[in-house]
Write an enzyme that holds these catalytic residues in place. Sequence first.
Site: not given
Length: 426
Positions: A24, A91, A119, A164, A166, A312, A339, A343, A385
């Site tokens: 950001r 993403g 995605r 979200s 995003q 996450d 993701k 996951r 991750r």
Amino acid sequence: MEFSQKKGLRGEITVPGDKSISHRSVMFGAISKGTTEISNFLTGADCLSTISCFRQMGVDIETDGNHVLVHGNGLHGLKAPSQRLDVGNSGTTTRLLSGILAGQRFASELDGDASIRKRPMRRIMTPLQSMGAEITSLNQNDCAPLRIVGKSLKGIDYLSPVASAQVKSCVLLAGLYAEGETRVTEPELSRNHTELMLSAFGADLTSSGKTAVIHPAKELYAQKIIVPGDISSAVYWVVAGLITPDSEITIRNVGLNPTRDGILEVCRSMNGQVSVSNERIQGGEKVGDITVKTSELKGTVIGGSVIPRLIDELPTMALLACFAQGDTVIRDAQELKVKESDRIAVMVENLTKMGADVEGTEDGMVIHGKCRLHGAELDSCLDHRIAMTFAIAGINASGTTKIKGAECVNISYPSFYEDLARLTRG
Ligand code: SPQ
């Protein structure tokens, strides 16, 4: 890469800068007037993708290690890129950038790696289209590559079906360029770095509860940003410290924004010895030091409003649950399926290979503790991750654990294996 059993992790560690805040700071700096100075920037591959996209649009960005200068072009100063924008594996870059591109006076295309191409982008296409944007999925599968033709936008009142950050950030960024008010309400509050940072850059943005409201801006103004350590990177040392025998680790300078600190609550509810010291506010974000010690853990239920506060970190929480007495249920976490990898599926497959008793569910997992893990050959599925979670599993399992694609940690934590080696040396 191979891992074997260790004990006695002791020492202090400083994790790299927060990924969400690093992205950001470059994006908002690029569309501001003046030079934004960023320290402790995360030089992981995802944030470097963001830098390269904005350079392609004519923004002069200087980097010197973790120190970055973004010479902003102002709100309307981005230039049409001559080639497709490459978002890599990120993403965050894809979705936030789409919100900015929707309000430009040019057309652009963006694309990324094989994971990005799977995605879901319908979640940003729907609100952007209702603001008047022209955004199409070039393979007509609601995924990247995306083509965005800049248009005059109008504000909307958007009720997001998913919590979200995003999606929220994408709509708010498009709202900077839209006529009238843009309002986004989420089912649960997701991380609020966009709201905090855009306000600091001078946007007319307010938030209350699960709703954020933005009015179009005339101009944003450069800021000085100190990026806190990433709690999503700290989690590996938190969990390693709790499950590895005879350990005590302090992680310094970790971002503790209340929309990101769910792991503290969950670890404590599992009887984990976790303490926070030296709490302070740095650049509008809460920061502190986390100390963890080897603990006798018990199972818990992780669900509801805490989920966006540790989304996450959930793969690593699933590993933690293997070392707890009793069952741990993770629910309301269906977002894990979309993701960098699925996951839920990848955690269940790899934990099972290591001897854990775990079941996948529609919206999470059930982990029956306490299991003894043994070494296995595992695939990271190129998900950073997953790779880091199983490196920590590997040092707590008998025998040898081999991880395929382990180098993908460079997405968010390039120095992860050096830090692991340092801590295991004691
Ligand atoms: O950027 P990307 O690839 O989506 O990265 C991830 C991650 O694990 O690093 C998700 F896979 O983090 C997201 C996070 O899950 C980063 C993010 C942000 O910076 O706004 C928000 C979360 O995603 P979402 O979909 O809930 O908005």
